[in-house]
Design an enzyme around this catalytic site. Structure first.
Site, PDB file in Angstrom:
ATOM      1  N   THR A  34      16.786 -39.015 -50.138  1.00  0.00           N
ATOM      2  CA  THR A  34      17.668 -39.645 -51.109  1.00  0.00           C
ATOM      3  C   THR A  34      18.711 -40.521 -50.441  1.00  0.00           C
ATOM      4  OG1 THR A  34      19.394 -39.185 -52.769  1.00  0.00           O
ATOM      5  CG2 THR A  34      19.087 -37.552 -51.053  1.00  0.00           C
TER       6      THR A  34
ATOM      7  N   TYR B 274      24.008 -31.776 -52.753  1.00  0.00           N
ATOM      8  CA  TYR B 274      22.668 -32.354 -52.920  1.00  0.00           C
ATOM      9  C   TYR B 274      22.314 -33.238 -51.727  1.00  0.00           C
ATOM     10  CZ  TYR B 274      19.062 -35.612 -54.442  1.00  0.00           C
ATOM     11  OH  TYR B 274      17.939 -36.395 -54.501  1.00  0.00           O
TER      12      TYR B 274
END
Length: 332
Positions: A117, A141
Site C-alpha cells: 500500500t 495499517y
C-alpha cells in the site's frame, strides 16, 4: 501454471481470479470469508474456505494443486479502524503474513506477489512519491504492511524466494464486463461510498476535512482502476517467471500519477450518475495524509505495465454499474 490467491473472494482478489482464469491459469482461492463473498469467486477456480495462517492447510493446498506462485491479498485495510484496533491489524496483516510465508517457503513455492500500500509512505506532500521515498507510515495499517515488506525482503535473502510487492494507491471501479466489483458491507472507499449515495443506498456522503493544504482543501488521491491493478499483478507474475525475474526482489508503485481531490471525485460521481446527492462536512479522520500521488515510472519500465482504463469518468461509470447490480441482487 497454478496460482494460490489468498483473499480471492474479496474486492481486488476476485478481480485477480478473473484475470488469471481469462489468461488460462489454474487458480486456487483461499479466503476465510470474513469480508469476502464466495459468490464472487469464478466457478472455474478451486475455492477453499480457511485461514491463511493455517500452515497445514496452506501446505496441503500447495502440494495438492502443485502451486507455482502465491498472490497474497488477504488483509484488513481500513486506516481509521487500524488506529482503533492496532493489534488486530498487526495480527491480520503481519503475523498471518509471516505464517503464510513460512508455510509456502517450506512447501517449495519460489514466487510471491504481495499486496502492499501507498500508506507505507505516510505524509509525503503534493509531489508524486517514488519507491525511493522515505518510509514513515502514520497508521497501524501502513506499518503492518511495511513490516510484511521487510519480512519478504529478509526471507528472500535466506530462501529461494523471488517476489514483487505492489504498493497500491486508491483502487476503485469494477470489472468492465460486470462480473465482479466492490461489495463490502461497510464500505469506506470514496468512489464506492459516493456510488452508494448516487444509487440511494446512502443518504448522502461525508467529506472528512476541508482545511488541508490542497487546492480545494480536501484530500488528494491517485485513483487506479481495479482491472488495471490486477493487470499489473499478471505482469508481475510473468516477470517472476522469466529469467530476468528469477531471484529478484522488486517493489513498485501502482498508480497513474494523477491526483483528484475528494470534491473532484464527488462532483464526477454526481455528473456521471446524474444524481445530486447530499454532501456533509465532518472533521478530519486520523491517519489521512493531505495528498498522495504515485510516481509510476518503475512499474512501466520493469514490468512493461500499460494501463488501459486511466480515466476517472470510466472508473466511476464501472463503479456505478456494479452498485446498480448489487441493488438488484440484494433486492434494494
Amino acid at each position: 501454471m497454478s496460482v494460490l490467491v489468498t483473499g480471492g473472494a474479496g474486492y481486488i482478489g476476485s478481480h485477480m481470479v478473473l484475470a488469471l482464469i481469462d489468461a488460462g491459469i489454474d487458480v486456487v482461492v483461499l479466503d476465510d470469508l470474513s469480508t469476502g463473498f464466495d459468490w464472487l469467486v469464478h466457478p472455474a477456480a478451486t475455492f477453499e474456505q480457511g485461514d491463511v495462517a493455517d500452515a497445514n492447510l496452506v501446505r496441503r493446498l500447495v502440494q495438492r494443486h502443485e502451486i507455482d506462485a502465491v498472490i497474497h491479498f488477504a488483509a484488513r485495510i481500513v486506516v481509521p479502524e487500524s488506529i482503533a484496533d492496532p493489534l488486530g491489524y498487526y495480527l491480520a496483516n503481519t503475523v498471518k503474513t509471516r505464517a503464510l510465508l513460512e508455510a509456502v517457503i517450506a512447501a517449495g513455492v519460489e514466487k510471491f506477489i504481495f499486496s502492499s500500500t501507498a500508506a507505507v509512505y505516510g505524509m509525503v506532500g503534493q509531489d508524486p512519491v517514488s519507491e525511493q521515498a522515505s518510509l514513515a507510515p502514520i497508521s497501524p495499517y501502513g506499518r503492518s504492511k511495511l513490516m510484511s515488506e521487510w519480512m519478504l525482503g529478509d526471507a528472500s535473502v535466506a530462501h529461494p524466494l523471488s517476489y514483487v510487492a505492489l504498493r497500491y494507491f486508491n483502487v476503485a471501479g469494477a470489472d468492465p464486463e460486470g462480473r465482479a466489483g466492490q461489495s463490502s458491507r461497510q464500505a469506506t472507499h470514496l468512489i464506492k461510498v459516493a456510488a452508494e449515495a448516487a444509487t440511494g443506498k446512502r443518504n448522502g456522503i461525508d467529506i472528512y476535512g476541508t482545511d488541508y493544504e490542497t487546492p480545494d482543501g480536501t484530500c488528494v488521491r491517485d485513483y487506479i482502476h481495479v482491472s488495471d491493478l490486477v493487470a499489473a499483478h499478471l505482469d508481475a507474475l510473468r516477470y517472476l517467471g522469466s529469467a530476468e525475474g528469477t531471484g529478484k526482489r522488486l517493489v513498485v508503485n501502482c498508480g497513474y500519477g494523477r491526483g483528484y481531490s475528494v470534491r473532484e471525485v464527488i462532483d464526477t460521481v454526481k455528473r456521471v450518475s446524474g444524481v445530486d446527492f447530499p454532501v456533509r462536512f465532518a472533521p478530519r479522520r486520523p491517519g489521512d495524509p493531505a495528498g498522495i500521488v504515485a510516481k509510476a515510472e518503475r512499474i512501466r519500465e520493469t514490468l512493461g505495465w500499460m494501463p488501459r482504463l486511466a480515466d476517472l469518468d470510466l472508473i466511476t461509470s464501472h463503479a456505478l454499474s456494479w452498485e446498480r447490480f448489487l441493488a438488484k441482487r440484494n433486492g434494494f
